[in-house]
Design a protein around this motif. Structure first.
Motif, PDB file in Angstrom:
ATOM      1  N   ARG A 212       0.834 -11.184  -6.630  1.00  0.00           N
ATOM      2  CA  ARG A 212       1.627 -11.401  -5.417  1.00  0.00           C
ATOM      3  C   ARG A 212       2.863 -10.513  -5.428  1.00  0.00           C
ATOM      4  NH1 ARG A 212      -0.009 -16.601  -6.895  1.00  0.00           N
ATOM      5  NH2 ARG A 212       1.897 -16.854  -8.138  1.00  0.00           N
ATOM      6  N   ARG A 213       3.115  -9.872  -4.292  1.00  0.00           N
ATOM      7  CA  ARG A 213       4.321  -9.055  -4.123  1.00  0.00           C
ATOM      8  C   ARG A 213       4.923  -9.394  -2.752  1.00  0.00           C
ATOM      9  NH1 ARG A 213       1.537  -3.358  -6.154  1.00  0.00           N
ATOM     10  NH2 ARG A 213       1.318  -3.950  -8.364  1.00  0.00           N
ATOM     11  N   PHE A 214       5.824 -10.344  -2.746  1.00  0.00           N
ATOM     12  CA  PHE A 214       6.399 -10.830  -1.508  1.00  0.00           C
ATOM     13  C   PHE A 214       7.876 -10.466  -1.448  1.00  0.00           C
ATOM     14  CE2 PHE A 214       3.197 -14.561  -1.848  1.00  0.00           C
ATOM     15  CZ  PHE A 214       2.179 -13.731  -1.392  1.00  0.00           C
ATOM     16  N   ASP A 215       8.296  -9.888  -0.319  1.00  0.00           N
ATOM     17  CA  ASP A 215       9.726  -9.677  -0.088  1.00  0.00           C
ATOM     18  C   ASP A 215      10.416 -11.021   0.090  1.00  0.00           C
ATOM     19  OD1 ASP A 215       9.437  -6.996  -0.301  1.00  0.00           O
ATOM     20  OD2 ASP A 215       9.766  -6.534   1.830  1.00  0.00           O
ATOM     21  N   THR A 216      11.636 -11.101  -0.397  1.00  0.00           N
ATOM     22  CA  THR A 216      12.381 -12.364  -0.288  1.00  0.00           C
ATOM     23  C   THR A 216      13.291 -12.394   0.937  1.00  0.00           C
ATOM     24  OG1 THR A 216      14.109 -11.458  -1.726  1.00  0.00           O
ATOM     25  CG2 THR A 216      12.336 -12.716  -2.777  1.00  0.00           C
ATOM     26  N   ASP A 217      13.400 -11.260   1.632  1.00  0.00           N
ATOM     27  CA  ASP A 217      14.328 -11.208   2.771  1.00  0.00           C
ATOM     28  C   ASP A 217      13.589 -11.184   4.101  1.00  0.00           C
ATOM     29  OD1 ASP A 217      13.201  -8.744   2.401  1.00  0.00           O
ATOM     30  OD2 ASP A 217      15.020  -7.609   2.868  1.00  0.00           O
ATOM     31  N   THR A 256       9.733  -4.508   7.309  1.00  0.00           N
ATOM     32  CA  THR A 256      10.345  -3.257   7.746  1.00  0.00           C
ATOM     33  C   THR A 256      11.341  -3.579   8.854  1.00  0.00           C
ATOM     34  OG1 THR A 256       8.585  -2.845   9.368  1.00  0.00           O
ATOM     35  CG2 THR A 256       8.239  -1.997   7.149  1.00  0.00           C
ATOM     36  N   ASP A 257      11.829  -2.525   9.503  1.00  0.00           N
ATOM     37  CA  ASP A 257      12.871  -2.742  10.515  1.00  0.00           C
ATOM     38  C   ASP A 257      12.403  -3.635  11.653  1.00  0.00           C
ATOM     39  OD1 ASP A 257      14.634  -1.213   9.094  1.00  0.00           O
ATOM     40  OD2 ASP A 257      14.146   0.648  10.159  1.00  0.00           O
ATOM     41  N   ASP A 258      11.175  -3.431  12.113  1.00  0.00           N
ATOM     42  CA  ASP A 258      10.723  -4.162  13.296  1.00  0.00           C
ATOM     43  C   ASP A 258       9.370  -4.830  13.120  1.00  0.00           C
ATOM     44  OD1 ASP A 258       9.272  -1.881  13.093  1.00  0.00           O
ATOM     45  OD2 ASP A 258       9.546  -1.215  15.168  1.00  0.00           O
ATOM     46  N   SER A 259       8.917  -4.990  11.884  1.00  0.00           N
ATOM     47  CA  SER A 259       7.598  -5.591  11.684  1.00  0.00           C
ATOM     48  C   SER A 259       7.516  -6.221  10.295  1.00  0.00           C
ATOM     49  CB  SER A 259       6.485  -4.539  11.839  1.00  0.00           C
ATOM     50  OG  SER A 259       6.586  -3.558  10.825  1.00  0.00           O
ATOM     51  N   ALA A 260       6.529  -7.083  10.170  1.00  0.00           N
ATOM     52  CA  ALA A 260       6.153  -7.649   8.869  1.00  0.00           C
ATOM     53  C   ALA A 260       4.763  -7.125   8.534  1.00  0.00           C
ATOM     54  CB  ALA A 260       6.161  -9.174   8.915  1.00  0.00           C
ATOM     55  N   GLU A 261       4.588  -6.616   7.318  1.00  0.00           N
ATOM     56  CA  GLU A 261       3.331  -6.002   6.920  1.00  0.00           C
ATOM     57  C   GLU A 261       2.686  -6.806   5.797  1.00  0.00           C
ATOM     58  OE1 GLU A 261       4.237  -1.293   7.951  1.00  0.00           O
ATOM     59  OE2 GLU A 261       3.878  -1.929   5.883  1.00  0.00           O
ATOM     60  N   LEU A 262       1.478  -7.253   6.067  1.00  0.00           N
ATOM     61  CA  LEU A 262       0.676  -7.939   5.055  1.00  0.00           C
ATOM     62  C   LEU A 262      -0.405  -6.979   4.571  1.00  0.00           C
ATOM     63  CD1 LEU A 262      -0.316 -10.609   3.593  1.00  0.00           C
ATOM     64  CD2 LEU A 262      -1.843 -10.878   5.564  1.00  0.00           C
ATOM     65  N   THR A 263      -0.494  -6.781   3.258  1.00  0.00           N
ATOM     66  CA  THR A 263      -1.494  -5.886   2.688  1.00  0.00           C
ATOM     67  C   THR A 263      -2.264  -6.632   1.610  1.00  0.00           C
ATOM     68  OG1 THR A 263      -0.033  -3.996   3.071  1.00  0.00           O
ATOM     69  CG2 THR A 263      -1.905  -3.650   1.613  1.00  0.00           C
ATOM     70  N   VAL A 264      -3.589  -6.631   1.737  1.00  0.00           N
ATOM     71  CA  VAL A 264      -4.470  -7.249   0.740  1.00  0.00           C
ATOM     72  C   VAL A 264      -5.387  -6.153   0.203  1.00  0.00           C
ATOM     73  CG1 VAL A 264      -6.161  -9.038   0.271  1.00  0.00           C
ATOM     74  CG2 VAL A 264      -4.372  -9.445   1.974  1.00  0.00           C
ATOM     75  N   THR A 265      -5.246  -5.841  -1.077  1.00  0.00           N
ATOM     76  CA  THR A 265      -5.998  -4.756  -1.703  1.00  0.00           C
ATOM     77  C   THR A 265      -6.849  -5.319  -2.832  1.00  0.00           C
ATOM     78  OG1 THR A 265      -4.137  -3.275  -1.251  1.00  0.00           O
ATOM     79  CG2 THR A 265      -5.828  -2.468  -2.748  1.00  0.00           C
ATOM     80  N   ASP A 266      -8.147  -4.986  -2.817  1.00  0.00           N
ATOM     81  CA  ASP A 266      -9.028  -5.456  -3.882  1.00  0.00           C
ATOM     82  C   ASP A 266      -9.670  -4.268  -4.595  1.00  0.00           C
ATOM     83  OD1 ASP A 266     -11.815  -4.796  -2.852  1.00  0.00           O
ATOM     84  OD2 ASP A 266     -11.143  -6.064  -1.200  1.00  0.00           O
TER      85      ASP A 266
END
Length: 316
Positions: A212-217, A256-266
């Motif tokens: 898991r790599r989640f931003d805290t802000d 990011t400045d104007d979006s939230a990015e979810l990335t799932v890599t396998d």
């Protein structure tokens, strides 16, 4: 100039040039026809046909582009349009097709939103019934089995304990289904906690190693945005476990400045092995529901990367 007159003009030019060459060229036709004369006539006919075909292809090129777009257009990938080039009829046809695409995309987005909202409402209802009816009934059965086991003689007590364990495992499975149908932690504790719980549950039941790599802000997102991010992560993990034969999955959520990015890599078999089934199309529909974009591409090395970009929409 209309399409009819443009095609007529193209053919007239080719035939006119051929007639002029016949009138002014010092070529005659003998009776019987000589071999050299036959070769010249056949070559002239071939040049005329090639020139006519090239000019017609040039004139009908906008229709070819429109045909290709018609065969490849996907309403789940909005924004595919053609420039209104060509003659009057062709340009009008392209503009009409673009307007039809715009209308179909809007209608698809509206109908998909209604369907997804109805699906979530049905999930919520089923989860509530499983929790209130099945869960409480099985809890009562567990209590009854415990009382019976306490009062039962030793040989029967062992059998009752085994039934008690089976019932407890079934109750845990029902609770897990309830969490998957309607993640209460998402409403109570927020997106980060819900994704953490989801990944831990998948790691426990599938054996996947999940990083898991989640931003805290992260900003406060709209409830529908949080739900779409959660569902896309859930579907991506399901695909990695069931179809990609993956061993390790990385789930990242950043802001990011104007979006939230979810990335799932396998690290599974890669995007070539995955087919655009109902699950992936469902993710695309959910992304459109919040005005986001979904990208599915090969991951570095092997595997698949699913990235959802959701515009930030503050809670009111």
């Amino acid at each position: 100039m209309s399409l009819f007159w443009r095609i007529f003009a193209l053919n007239a030019v080719v035939l006119g040039l051929a007639t002029a060459l016949l009138l002014w060229a010092p070529v005659t036709v003998s009776v019987p026809v000589l071999l050299t004369e036959a070769v010249i006539l056949v070559a002239g006919l071939a040049v005329m046909l090639v020139a006519n075909a090239a000019l017609l292809r040039l004139g009908l090129a906008p229709l070819d582009r429109l045909t290709r777009l018609m065969t490849t257009v996907d309403l789940l990938r909005p924004g595919q349009r053609l420039p209104a080039a060509g003659g009057r009829e062709v340009a009008e046809l392209i503009r009409t097709f673009n307007a039809m695409l715009e209308r179909l995309e809007q209608e698809r987005a509206t109908s998909s939103a209604r369907a997804l909202l109805a699906q979530e409402a049905e999930r919520r209802r089923i989860a509530q019934e499983l929790h209130d009816e099945v869960g409480q009934t099985m809890t009562a059965i567990l209590l009854g089995l415990k009382r019976a086991a306490d009062d039962a003689p030793e040989p029967l007590r062992k059998d009752l304990h085994e039934v008690q364990e089976i019932t407890r495992e079934s109750l845990d499975e029902v609770r897990r289904l309830v969490r998957r149908l309607r993640p209460g932690v998402l409403d109570d504790l927020g997106l980060i906690s819900a994704l953490t719980s989801l990944t831990e549950d998948f790691a426990t039941h599938t054996g996947l190693r999940i990083t898991r790599r989640f931003d805290t802000d992260l900003p406060a997102l709209a409830p529908e945005t949080e739900l779409v991010l959660y569902r896309v992560a859930q579907e991506s993990l399901t695909n990695a476990a069931r179809h990609a034969d993956a061993a390790h999955v990385t789930v990242a959520l950043r802001h990011t400045d104007d979006s939230a990015e979810l990335t799932v890599t396998d690290d599974g078999r890669g995007v070539e092995a995955a087919r655009e089934g109902a699950g992936i199309r469902g993710m695309r529909e959910r992304a459109l529901l919040i005005g986001g974009g979904l990208e599915i591409a090969p991951a570095p090395g092997t595997g698949t990367r699913v990235q959802l970009t959701a515009p930030v929409s503050r809670k009111h």
